[in-house]
Design a protein around this motif. Structure first.
Motif, PDB file in Angstrom:
ATOM      1  N   VAL A 247       0.833  -1.203   0.000  1.00 29.51           N
ATOM      2  CA  VAL A 247       0.000   0.000   0.000  1.00 29.51           C
ATOM      3  C   VAL A 247       0.869   1.254   0.000  1.00 29.51           C
ATOM      4  CG1 VAL A 247      -1.734   1.319   1.281  1.00 29.51           C
ATOM      5  CG2 VAL A 247      -1.921  -1.166   1.148  1.00 29.51           C
ATOM      6  N   GLY A 248       1.948   1.240   0.791  1.00 31.63           N
ATOM      7  CA  GLY A 248       2.798   2.421   0.911  1.00 31.63           C
ATOM      8  C   GLY A 248       3.970   2.446  -0.051  1.00 31.63           C
ATOM      9  N   MET A 249       4.043   1.460  -0.952  1.00 33.06           N
ATOM     10  CA  MET A 249       5.203   1.343  -1.839  1.00 33.06           C
ATOM     11  C   MET A 249       5.420   2.590  -2.690  1.00 33.06           C
ATOM     12  SD  MET A 249       7.787  -0.377  -2.854  1.00 33.06           S
ATOM     13  CE  MET A 249       7.506  -2.001  -2.140  1.00 33.06           C
ATOM     14  N   PHE A 376       4.632  18.341 -10.282  1.00 30.05           N
ATOM     15  CA  PHE A 376       5.015  17.495  -9.159  1.00 30.05           C
ATOM     16  C   PHE A 376       3.923  17.488  -8.084  1.00 30.05           C
ATOM     17  CE2 PHE A 376       7.207  17.218  -4.967  1.00 30.05           C
ATOM     18  CZ  PHE A 376       7.613  15.898  -5.059  1.00 30.05           C
ATOM     19  N   THR A 377       3.369  18.657  -7.766  1.00 29.36           N
ATOM     20  CA  THR A 377       2.311  18.753  -6.758  1.00 29.36           C
ATOM     21  C   THR A 377       1.082  17.959  -7.173  1.00 29.36           C
ATOM     22  OG1 THR A 377       3.087  20.971  -6.164  1.00 29.36           O
ATOM     23  CG2 THR A 377       0.891  20.357  -5.431  1.00 29.36           C
ATOM     24  N   LEU A 378       0.658  18.114  -8.424  1.00 28.31           N
ATOM     25  CA  LEU A 378      -0.507  17.380  -8.914  1.00 28.31           C
ATOM     26  C   LEU A 378      -0.256  15.870  -8.915  1.00 28.31           C
ATOM     27  CD1 LEU A 378      -1.609  19.690 -11.871  1.00 28.31           C
ATOM     28  CD2 LEU A 378      -2.848  19.308  -9.730  1.00 28.31           C
ATOM     29  N   ASN A 379       0.942  15.469  -9.306  1.00 31.75           N
ATOM     30  CA  ASN A 379       1.268  14.039  -9.316  1.00 31.75           C
ATOM     31  C   ASN A 379       1.190  13.441  -7.920  1.00 31.75           C
ATOM     32  OD1 ASN A 379       1.670  14.016 -12.081  1.00 31.75           O
ATOM     33  ND2 ASN A 379       3.874  14.358 -11.931  1.00 31.75           N
ATOM     34  N   LEU A 380       1.712  14.163  -6.923  1.00 31.45           N
ATOM     35  CA  LEU A 380       1.647  13.676  -5.538  1.00 31.45           C
ATOM     36  C   LEU A 380       0.212  13.474  -5.082  1.00 31.45           C
ATOM     37  CD1 LEU A 380       4.296  15.596  -3.379  1.00 31.45           C
ATOM     38  CD2 LEU A 380       4.252  13.179  -3.967  1.00 31.45           C
ATOM     39  N   VAL A 381      -0.654  14.446  -5.381  1.00 39.18           N
ATOM     40  CA  VAL A 381      -2.054  14.376  -4.950  1.00 39.18           C
ATOM     41  C   VAL A 381      -2.758  13.190  -5.602  1.00 39.18           C
ATOM     42  CG1 VAL A 381      -4.281  15.562  -5.022  1.00 39.18           C
ATOM     43  CG2 VAL A 381      -2.205  16.842  -4.461  1.00 39.18           C
ATOM     44  N   LEU A 382      -2.568  13.011  -6.890  1.00 39.67           N
ATOM     45  CA  LEU A 382      -3.259  11.943  -7.623  1.00 39.67           C
ATOM     46  C   LEU A 382      -2.751  10.560  -7.219  1.00 39.67           C
ATOM     47  CD1 LEU A 382      -3.380  13.659 -11.131  1.00 39.67           C
ATOM     48  CD2 LEU A 382      -5.324  13.194  -9.629  1.00 39.67           C
ATOM     49  N   ILE A 383      -1.443  10.433  -7.055  1.00 40.58           N
ATOM     50  CA  ILE A 383      -0.894   9.142  -6.639  1.00 40.58           C
ATOM     51  C   ILE A 383      -1.320   8.820  -5.204  1.00 40.58           C
ATOM     52  CG2 ILE A 383       1.255   7.899  -6.159  1.00 40.58           C
ATOM     53  CD1 ILE A 383       2.476   9.461  -8.552  1.00 40.58           C
ATOM     54  N   GLY A 384      -1.393   9.851  -4.343  1.00 42.99           N
ATOM     55  CA  GLY A 384      -1.877   9.649  -2.979  1.00 42.99           C
ATOM     56  C   GLY A 384      -3.313   9.142  -2.949  1.00 42.99           C
ATOM     57  N   TYR A 385      -4.128   9.596  -3.896  1.00 40.18           N
ATOM     58  CA  TYR A 385      -5.510   9.123  -3.983  1.00 40.18           C
ATOM     59  C   TYR A 385      -5.540   7.623  -4.280  1.00 40.18           C
ATOM     60  CZ  TYR A 385      -9.849   7.941  -6.401  1.00 40.18           C
ATOM     61  OH  TYR A 385     -10.990   7.314  -6.817  1.00 40.18           O
ATOM     62  N   TYR A 386      -4.729   7.176  -5.232  1.00 42.48           N
ATOM     63  CA  TYR A 386      -4.719   5.751  -5.566  1.00 42.48           C
ATOM     64  C   TYR A 386      -4.237   4.907  -4.387  1.00 42.48           C
ATOM     65  CZ  TYR A 386      -5.684   6.873 -10.440  1.00 42.48           C
ATOM     66  OH  TYR A 386      -6.282   7.312 -11.602  1.00 42.48           O
ATOM     67  N   GLN A 387      -3.287   5.439  -3.615  1.00 42.22           N
ATOM     68  CA  GLN A 387      -2.877   4.749  -2.388  1.00 42.22           C
ATOM     69  C   GLN A 387      -4.048   4.593  -1.423  1.00 42.22           C
ATOM     70  OE1 GLN A 387       0.527   7.388  -1.333  1.00 42.22           O
ATOM     71  NE2 GLN A 387       1.524   5.484  -0.778  1.00 42.22           N
ATOM     72  N   SER A 388      -4.802   5.671  -1.249  1.00 46.41           N
ATOM     73  CA  SER A 388      -5.854   5.718  -0.241  1.00 46.41           C
ATOM     74  C   SER A 388      -6.974   4.728  -0.520  1.00 46.41           C
ATOM     75  CB  SER A 388      -6.443   7.136  -0.154  1.00 46.41           C
ATOM     76  OG  SER A 388      -5.434   8.071   0.164  1.00 46.41           O
ATOM     77  N   ILE A 389      -7.229   4.420  -1.790  1.00 45.23           N
ATOM     78  CA  ILE A 389      -8.311   3.488  -2.138  1.00 45.23           C
ATOM     79  C   ILE A 389      -7.754   2.106  -2.499  1.00 45.23           C
ATOM     80  CG2 ILE A 389      -9.876   5.313  -2.883  1.00 45.23           C
ATOM     81  CD1 ILE A 389      -9.206   4.523  -5.802  1.00 45.23           C
TER      82      ILE A 389
END
Length: 447
Positions: A247-249, A376-389
């Motif tokens: 999940v955190g990879m 970079f900011t947008l990428n972090l937010v979007l990738i964080g969303y996929y982690q969360s679900i």
């Protein structure tokens, strides 16, 4: 779930998000301010070669952060889903396992660097001229790396436990202490790079003590279990940590991507522009965590909301949180990029002597590098969303794209096409290609 007036299920999304975001951002910004202040003291108090040496040593600190994100993010997502199902015991066990394993792994990494400092420095792009400075920074800065992994993983859990303000303090107090000690050790005591590294280590040990005290005295729901070492316990720990690591990879890969950005940049700048080029590039690397903190604060604030409601099956709240975090990430990215371009030369004067060769190299290149901040900011937010679900494969793939498959070719090809300007545009191009890939696949999957 009602803990410390934070209800992840029923509170309106915007007030809930900003209730988490403000203390999270403040805490992370103090961490970024510490990083920038450390660079200023080193650059002005010791010199540009010392600044370059810190940039050579920086990847080892990113490994520590990556391990913390690997276990901290994974444990936070998994524990949030357990808490949504009222399974507090499972949440506590998972948190204990994650923190224990990450701390043990970091001990192994630090031991390797202590035994093989020159080999590590060469792997990170160091030159013979910078070697003594790099080794000094390793010796006195590694205690910071060891404890920071525990501190950062703990902050994820404290935030989930309903205490975002205390999580903020575990960043603020060490940061203020570090800045004070940096000044004392570098200027009045004239301890040079040794003093800067020692100040960082003392400050981060203080932060780790604050995290330990929270779980010992103040935790509301999440508590540490005493680790067991039976065959069954070890088997279950490996299984659980393995899943949390999946999940955190993407968090680990994200830190490794920054590490690779620094290492590849060090080699390329050293090759084309020598030590002054690495010193100039180091300023961009010092500013990069400031941008990371904004994107990371948005992602971390959305994470418990999305994970909890994902566990409850409330898709509308998940969607609304995603939209809010993306819009906010876009605004922050644009503002930071524009401010960096406008304030380029005053920023550089904080780190480098006006008129020096390193200063001129940085002044010509930093505005190009700043374009990466938006994507970079947008990428972090979007990738964080996929982690969360728990869309683990997507998160890992996108982080790998930006950190490996796009970045290295950009650093190799673009300088050949555009010369010195291409060095500075390699990271923006990598981030843009990653964002474009995420957007295309998101649109395809939506249809």
């Amino acid at each position: 779930m009602q803990r410390d007036s934070i209800d992840f299920e029923k509170t309106d999304i915007a007030p809930l998000f900003f209730k988490l975001f403000v203390p999270t951002l403040l805490g992370l910004l103090f961490g970024a301010a510490l990083n920038i202040a450390d660079g200023i003291f080193v650059g002005k108090g010791v010199g540009s070669d010392a600044l370059a040496a810190v940039n050579i040593a920086a990847p080892i600190f990113l490994i520590g952060t990556g391990l913390a994100l690997l276990t901290g993010t994974g444990a936070s997502v998994v524990a949030a889903i357990h808490l949504a199902k009222n399974n507090v015991k499972a949440a506590n066990i998972n948190v204990t396992q994650a923190v224990t394993v990450s701390t043990a792994l970091m001990a192994v990494v630090c031991t390797f660097v202590y035994i093989f400092p020159e080999l590590t420095a060469k792997m990170f792009g160091g030159s013979e001229k910078l070697m003594p400075l790099v080794k000094t920074y390793f010796y006195y800065g590694l205690p910071c790396v060891f404890v920071f992994s525990f501190t950062m993983a703990g902050m994820f859990i404290i935030r989930l436990d309903g205490s975002p303000k205390y999580a903020m303090l575990t960043n603020v107090v060490p940061s203020v202490l570090n800045i004070i000690l940096d000044y004392i050790f570098v200027f009045p005591l004239q301890m040079g790079l040794k003093g800067a590294a020692l100040a960082t280590s003392i400050a981060q040990v203080t932060g780790s003590i604050m995290v330990a005290v929270y779980f010992w005295k103040f935790s509301k729901t999440i508590k540490f279990y005493r680790p067991k070492f039976t065959n069954t316990s070890i088997h279950l720990t490996i299984r659980n940590v393995g899943y949390m690591a999946k999940v955190g990879m993407s968090g680990l890969i994200g830190e490794l991507a920054i590490m690779l950005m620094i290492m590849t940049g060090n080699f390329q700048f050293m090759k084309l522009l020598h030590e002054d080029g690495v010193a100039a590039y180091s300023v961009a690397c010092y500013l990069f965590p400031l941008v990371f903190m904004f994107g990371n604060a948005i992602s971390q604030s959305a994470l418990p909301i999305i994970s909890f409601n994902h566990g409850k099956g409330i898709a509308a709240r998940v969607s609304k949180t995603l939209k809010l975090s993306v819009v906010f990430g876009l605004i922050c990215g644009i503002v930071i990029t524009v401010l960096t371009i406008i304030c380029c030369r005053p920023l550089l004067q904080l780190f480098l002597d006006l008129g020096s060769n390193a200063f001129e190299i940085a002044a010509n290149g930093l505005p190009y590098f700043a374009v990466s901040f938006l994507f970079f900011t947008l990428n972090l937010v979007l990738i964080g969303y996929y982690q969360s679900i728990e869309k683990i494969k997507k998160a890992i793939i996108y982080m790998t794209l930006r950190g490996l498959l796009f970045m290295i070719p950009c650093f190799i090809i673009m300088p050949q096409i555009m010369g010195e300007k291409g060095l500075w545009l390699a990271v923006p191009m990598s981030e843009f290609l990653t964002f474009l890939t995420i957007a295309i696949f998101a649109k395809y999957n939506y249809k």
